[in-house]
Design an enzyme around this catalytic site. Structure first.
Site, PDB file in Angstrom:
ATOM      1  CB  ALA A 191      -0.947   0.004   1.203  1.00  0.00           C
ATOM      2  CB  ALA A 192       3.914   2.383   1.667  1.00  0.00           C
ATOM      3  N   PRO A 193       3.050   4.460  -0.790  1.00  0.00           N
ATOM      4  CG  PRO A 193       3.487   6.518  -1.842  1.00  0.00           C
ATOM      5  CD  PRO A 193       3.535   5.025  -2.084  1.00  0.00           C
TER       6      PRO A 193
ATOM      7  CB  SER B 186      -1.350   6.929  -4.528  1.00  0.00           C
ATOM      8  OG  SER B 186      -0.360   7.917  -4.331  1.00  0.00           O
ATOM      9  CE  LYS B 187      -1.412   1.650  -7.751  1.00  0.00           C
ATOM     10  NZ  LYS B 187      -0.262   2.562  -7.489  1.00  0.00           N
TER      11      LYS B 187
ATOM     12  CG  ASP C 104       0.558  -1.051  -7.766  1.00  0.00           C
ATOM     13  OD1 ASP C 104       0.445  -1.183  -8.991  1.00  0.00           O
ATOM     14  OD2 ASP C 104       1.324  -0.212  -7.243  1.00  0.00           O
TER      15      ASP C 104
ATOM     16  CB  CYS D  68       4.843   1.083 -12.683  1.00  0.00           C
ATOM     17  SG  CYS D  68       6.022   0.887 -11.322  1.00  0.00           S
TER      18      CYS D  68
END
Length: 301
Positions: free
Chosen positions: A106-108, A110-111, A176, A229
């Protein structure tokens, strides 16, 4: 750019791809619906003299002139600077208010904050990250953007435990994963400085473990979104192919409104499950964005 030459055979216009990778990335913000509407944000931009333009595929994604964090709406948590393609996975997952959702890496934040906004800040978003040092940024962003439904955890996502929450499974999961970051070269020109196939193969092993555990922790009929990404098939299609043969899940179609290319079904000497065509590759020269890969899975066959 030598590291990117391996992708020439799968690209429609390799020269346009390289040229796009060398251009600066547009500044994009996401409207934080927990605190403000799109109309409130654009009015504030107009009053503050901030030039903005819509991104047609999603009304809550706006391109602006200048730095995303140097605006009145950003200061008050009305907007969040987020690379445009980075916002794709949460929109694809499309969680419902009241659901239990895992953000495995999860960090930082955004999602995580985007998921919470899509859920009207109702339900539970478990924002996990294995890197303790990054949790401060995660917590800062959830607080700045007014998120109250998130619980922050510090676990290895490959062995994520649900015991602290007293639940059997999640309704959905966003995966992610950490990756080789090839697609971020427009905002980080040094992204390829330490590039190597050894690193790609090593991180792919971690990605497989994280995705498998997320699927195992999601209820039958639940949704899991996998994204990176990077352009590397070893981290994208090969990871999906590996997991499809070992977990009870299937790939499903989705529509996002941005130009994309289908997932690869073969790379070098490897062939992948034909259903991986349902995944999407997003290239910099098609949408004036960074590079990205995103797939949506449903748990159970």
């Amino acid at each position: 750019m030598d590291a990117l030459e391996r992708y020439e055979p799968i690209l429609d216009d390799f020269e346009a791809f390289l040229a796009a990778c060398e251009r600066p990335l547009p500044s994009v913000v996401r409207v934080n619906r927990i605190k403000a509407t799109r109309e409130q944000v654009t009015r504030a931009f107009d009053e503050g003299g901030v030039e903005w333009s819509p991104r047609d595929w999603n009304e809550n994604v706006l391109e602006i002139e200048g730095k995303p964090g140097n605006t009145w709406p950003s200061f008050h948590g009305w907007t969040h600077g987020q690379e445009e393609v980075s916002s794709i996975p949460a929109f694809v997952l499309d969680p419902e208010p009241g659901e239990r959702v895992l953000d495995a890496c999860a960090a930082p934040g955004s999602k995580t904050t985007q998921l919470a906004a899509l859920m009207d800040d109702e339900g539970l978003v478990v924002a996990n990250d294995s890197n303790l040092g990054r949790l401060s940024a995660l917590r800062f962003n959830t607080e700045r953007l007014g998120v109250t439904c998130a619980a922050v955890t510090n676990q290895d996502a490959r062995n994520f435990s649900l015991k602290p929450f007293g639940i059997e499974n999640f309704d959905a999961a966003l995966v992610d994963v950490p990756c080789s970051c090839e697609g971020t070269i427009r905002k980080n020109p040094t992204a390829l400085d330490d590039w190597g196939l050894d690193h790609i193969e090593g991180v792919a092993g971690v990605q497989k473990g994280i995705l498998r555990r997320a699927i195992q922790a999601t209820r039958e009929g639940g949704k899991v979104v996998y994204s990176t990404c990077t352009f590397a098939p070893e981290e994208n299609e090969a990871v999906l192919d590996y997991v499809l043969s070992r977990e009870d899940c299937r790939l499903v179609e989705y529509d996002i409104g941005l130009r994309s290319e289908p997932g690869l079904t073969e790379w070098k000497d490897n062939e992948f499950d034909d259903s991986i065509r349902k995944a999407k590759r997003f290239y910099p020269h098609h949408n004036d964005t960074g590079g990205f890969f995103c797939a949506k899975l449903e748990v159970g066959r």
